[in-house]
Design a protein around this motif. Structure first.
Motif, PDB file in Angstrom:
ATOM      1  N   ILE A 148       0.863  -1.223  -0.040  1.00 12.79           N
ATOM      2  CA  ILE A 148       0.039  -0.128  -0.031  1.00 12.79           C
ATOM      3  C   ILE A 148       1.037   1.293  -0.086  1.00 12.79           C
ATOM      4  N   ASP A 179      -2.538  -2.425  -3.521  1.00  5.73           N
ATOM      5  CA  ASP A 179      -3.013  -1.503  -4.170  1.00  5.73           C
ATOM      6  C   ASP A 179      -3.570  -1.781  -5.754  1.00  5.73           C
ATOM      7  N   VAL A 213      -6.842  -4.017  -4.954  1.00  2.00           N
ATOM      8  CA  VAL A 213      -8.306  -3.169  -4.810  1.00  2.00           C
ATOM      9  C   VAL A 213      -8.781  -2.454  -6.180  1.00  2.00           C
ATOM     10  N   GLU A 214      -7.697  -2.255  -6.962  1.00  2.00           N
ATOM     11  CA  GLU A 214      -7.960  -1.597  -8.331  1.00  2.00           C
ATOM     12  C   GLU A 214      -8.702  -2.609  -9.157  1.00  2.00           C
ATOM     13  N   ASP A 218     -10.016  -5.877  -8.047  1.00  2.00           N
ATOM     14  CA  ASP A 218     -11.214  -6.398  -7.097  1.00  2.00           C
ATOM     15  C   ASP A 218     -11.866  -7.488  -7.898  1.00  2.00           C
ATOM     16  N   ALA A 229     -11.689  -4.480   0.622  1.00  2.00           N
ATOM     17  CA  ALA A 229     -10.177  -4.669   0.351  1.00  2.00           C
ATOM     18  C   ALA A 229      -9.854  -5.477   1.715  1.00  2.00           C
ATOM     19  N   CYS A 274      -5.681   2.910   7.175  1.00  2.00           N
ATOM     20  CA  CYS A 274      -5.339   2.461   5.910  1.00  2.00           C
ATOM     21  C   CYS A 274      -6.302   3.229   4.884  1.00  2.00           C
ATOM     22  N   HIS A 312      -7.181   1.947   2.429  1.00  2.00           N
ATOM     23  CA  HIS A 312      -8.405   0.994   1.666  1.00  2.00           C
ATOM     24  C   HIS A 312      -9.390   0.486   2.513  1.00  2.00           C
ATOM     25  N   SER A 330     -12.252  -0.498   4.305  1.00  2.00           N
ATOM     26  CA  SER A 330     -13.695  -0.144   4.108  1.00  2.00           C
ATOM     27  C   SER A 330     -14.607  -1.277   4.528  1.00  2.00           C
TER      28      SER A 330
END
Length: 321
Positions: free
Chosen positions: A94, A130, A133-134, A136, A142, A242, A244, A246
């Motif tokens: 990250i 990273d 997450v993009e 997914d 995440a 963080c 991400h 969520s």
């Protein structure tokens, strides 16, 4: 507002106990609760000797919880020849966020002269959070990916390093949230696993267990008190959320507990007191009525109830994008 112990200026008021404490007595209070938890959980085996010490692997992320835990453990056992401690840090990939927290880990380990190992998702799994997450691929939060990968590395490396215990910095808020989530979801098997993994006394552990057992010595200390302790002690903690993060459902539970605690001080402690008793009863039931035996994952060899473990299935999905 004066300290109840000495009359000095108080820096905190614990509504759940009514205590007003100055910096010195507040820090002593946190130390005392952590050490009491260590005793009550029988964390240190009576069989440990200087000739045959226990090895404790501490999950050190660089955040306030793991930094405070590592500091207190070093103050308590740093010169105890019956305990061999080391820190394990995981770099998820990250950008910016984890780089700074790794710096905090290195600084603390250097200050304490403690062995420190760093592993990464990139080296171990060929992925970076990273990028995950993009892309997914599983349409998940995440934290759902990261939790699986982090748990795999913590447990795998704890075993590789010959750990007798894996220590993590979960605080009272973390544990109360997990307890309430498991109850509201009706996840009885997860309640049982939660007890066996990290809530039960280590006096009751069996030899030859499948996993290195976890310990959570901070689990009696509220999150805000952990943060205050880190500030007072001027510990090198990286206190940033963080980017991400969520977990929507856990966030709702967190807000609910904050409201309940404000209106009914002591709610978190009450939840954990009842939950641990319930979890112990549930664990006894599921130990005597176990389901399928654990297998070795066909791809990585880790323990799993399926043919292929969750971690390997996620990596396959990520690589297929």
């Amino acid at each position: 507002m004066e300290c109840d112990k000495c009359g000095e200026e108080a820096v905190m008021h614990a509504a759940y106990s009514g205590a007003h404490l100055c910096e010195t007595h507040f820090c002593r209070s946190v130390d005392k609760r952590v050490r009491r938890r260590i005793r009550e959980d029988a964390l240190l085996s009576p069989d440990s000797t200087p000739e045959d010490p226990e090895r404790w692997v501490i999950g050190l992320s660089g955040g306030k919880d793991s930094v405070v835990l590592t500091h207190i453990l070093d103050e308590t056992f740093g010169h105890d020849p019956r305990v061999d401690m080391m820190a394990l840090t995981i770099h998820e990939g990250i950008e910016g966020y984890r780089d700074e927290s790794v710096d905090a880990c290195v600084e603390l380990a250097d200050d304490l002269d403690m062995r420190h190992e760093l592993v990464s998702y990139a080296e171990e799994f060929g992925v970076r959070m990273d990028d995950v997450v993009e892309d997914d691929p599983e349409n998940m939060a995440a934290c759902a990916y990261c939790g699986v990968f982090r748990r795999d590395l913590l447990e795998g490396y704890a075993e590789e390093f010959g750990a007798d215990k894996l220590l993590t910095g979960h605080n009272l808020d973390d544990e109360a949230q997990t307890a309430l989530m498991n109850v509201l979801e009706g996840d009885v098997t997860q309640i049982a696993k939660h007890f066996d993994a990290s809530l039960g006394s280590f006096e009751d552990r069996n030899e030859g267990e499948e996993f290195v057992p976890r310990a959570k010595p901070l689990r009696d200390v509220p999150e805000k008190e952990v943060a205050l302790y880190a500030h007072i002690k001027d510990l090198p903690a990286h206190i940033t959320e963080c980017p991400h993060s969520s977990e929507a459902y856990r966030g709702e539970i967190q807000e609910l507990l904050w409201d309940l605690e404000e209106n009914h001080p002591g709610t978190r402690h009450s939840i954990m007191s009842g939950y641990e008793e319930l979890a112990e009863l549930t664990a006894e039931r599921y130990r005597s009525d176990e389901g399928a035996d654990l297998n070795e994952c066909e791809q990585c060899g880790s323990k799993t109830g399926s043919r292929v473990c969750r971690k390997c299935r996620l990596i396959e999905s990520i690589n297929a994008v």
